[in-house]
Design a protein around this motif. Structure first.
Motif, PDB file in Angstrom:
ATOM      1  N   UNK A 237       9.909   3.661  -0.645  1.00  0.00           N
ATOM      2  CA  UNK A 237       9.257   2.960  -1.895  1.00  0.00           C
ATOM      3  C   UNK A 237      10.136   2.639  -2.889  1.00  0.00           C
ATOM      4  N   UNK A 238       9.529   1.889  -3.769  1.00  0.00           N
ATOM      5  CA  UNK A 238      10.473   1.855  -5.132  1.00  0.00           C
ATOM      6  C   UNK A 238      10.248   2.881  -6.159  1.00  0.00           C
ATOM      7  N   UNK A 239       9.380   3.934  -5.732  1.00  0.00           N
ATOM      8  CA  UNK A 239       9.046   5.045  -6.580  1.00  0.00           C
ATOM      9  C   UNK A 239       9.666   6.334  -6.039  1.00  0.00           C
ATOM     10  N   UNK A 240      10.153   6.287  -5.042  1.00  0.00           N
ATOM     11  CA  UNK A 240      10.949   7.341  -4.572  1.00  0.00           C
ATOM     12  C   UNK A 240      11.972   8.186  -5.536  1.00  0.00           C
ATOM     13  N   UNK A 241      12.662   7.581  -6.270  1.00  0.00           N
ATOM     14  CA  UNK A 241      13.560   8.191  -7.350  1.00  0.00           C
ATOM     15  C   UNK A 241      12.485   9.125  -8.094  1.00  0.00           C
TER      16      UNK A 241
ATOM     17  N   UNK B 114       3.139   5.899  -5.702  1.00  0.00           N
ATOM     18  CA  UNK B 114       2.966   5.881  -7.100  1.00  0.00           C
ATOM     19  C   UNK B 114       1.859   6.915  -7.532  1.00  0.00           C
ATOM     20  N   UNK B 115       0.767   6.647  -6.935  1.00  0.00           N
ATOM     21  CA  UNK B 115      -0.449   7.640  -7.186  1.00  0.00           C
ATOM     22  C   UNK B 115      -0.015   9.128  -7.013  1.00  0.00           C
ATOM     23  N   UNK B 116       0.673   9.577  -6.005  1.00  0.00           N
ATOM     24  CA  UNK B 116       1.091  10.962  -5.890  1.00  0.00           C
ATOM     25  C   UNK B 116       2.282  11.180  -6.928  1.00  0.00           C
TER      26      UNK B 116
ATOM     27  N   UNK C 155       0.619  -1.234  -0.089  1.00  0.00           N
ATOM     28  CA  UNK C 155       0.181  -0.143   0.097  1.00  0.00           C
ATOM     29  C   UNK C 155       0.827   1.172  -0.111  1.00  0.00           C
ATOM     30  N   UNK C 156       1.847   1.124   0.426  1.00  0.00           N
ATOM     31  CA  UNK C 156       3.123   2.462   0.482  1.00  0.00           C
ATOM     32  C   UNK C 156       3.485   2.519  -0.911  1.00  0.00           C
ATOM     33  N   UNK C 157       3.752   1.582  -1.473  1.00  0.00           N
ATOM     34  CA  UNK C 157       4.413   1.829  -2.883  1.00  0.00           C
ATOM     35  C   UNK C 157       3.209   2.445  -3.866  1.00  0.00           C
TER      36      UNK C 157
END
Length: 115
Positions: A53-57, A16-18, A10-12
């Motif tokens: 999260x994997x999307x931080x970058x 991703x949505x943001x 849910x964190x990832x």
């Protein structure tokens, strides 16, 4: 094992949505400057929540596009007295498009920006 094989937490999913929202605002901002600012501020505000999260970058990418784009655009506006300023502004615009659409493509494929 590929990242696509791992279910997103849910964190990832939230990160991703943001990030997607920030990218969309930045793309709109290519044509209307206020959305450029909104997208960057959104990414700056949500980056802390996306840590781990994997999307931080992706957030780092969006923030980097904003600051580099702003700085180089200011230089371009000053140099617009000369022809080179217009070339710099065009280059910044094209560079921003490439970075934004690469980020969108990687984000919608559930991949980090840098991998």
């Amino acid at each position: 094992m590929d990242l696509n094989d791992i279910p997103m937490s849910p964190h990832d999913d939230q990160a991703k949505k943001h990030a997607l929202l920030a990218y969309l605002f930045m793309v709109l901002g290519l044509f209307t400057g206020i959305f450029w600012l909104i997208g960057a501020v959104w990414a700056m505000a949500k980056a802390r929540d996306a840590r781990g999260s994997i999307f931080y970058d992706h957030y780092q990418n969006i923030i980097g596009i904003f600051w580099w784009g702003l700085g180089l655009s200011l230089i371009g506006f000053v140099l617009a007295l000369f022809f080179v300023g217009y070339l710099l502004l065009l280059g910044v615009w094209i560079w921003s498009i490439v970075k934004l659409f690469k980020g969108l493509a990687r984000l919608t494929s559930d991949k980090p920006y840098n991998s």
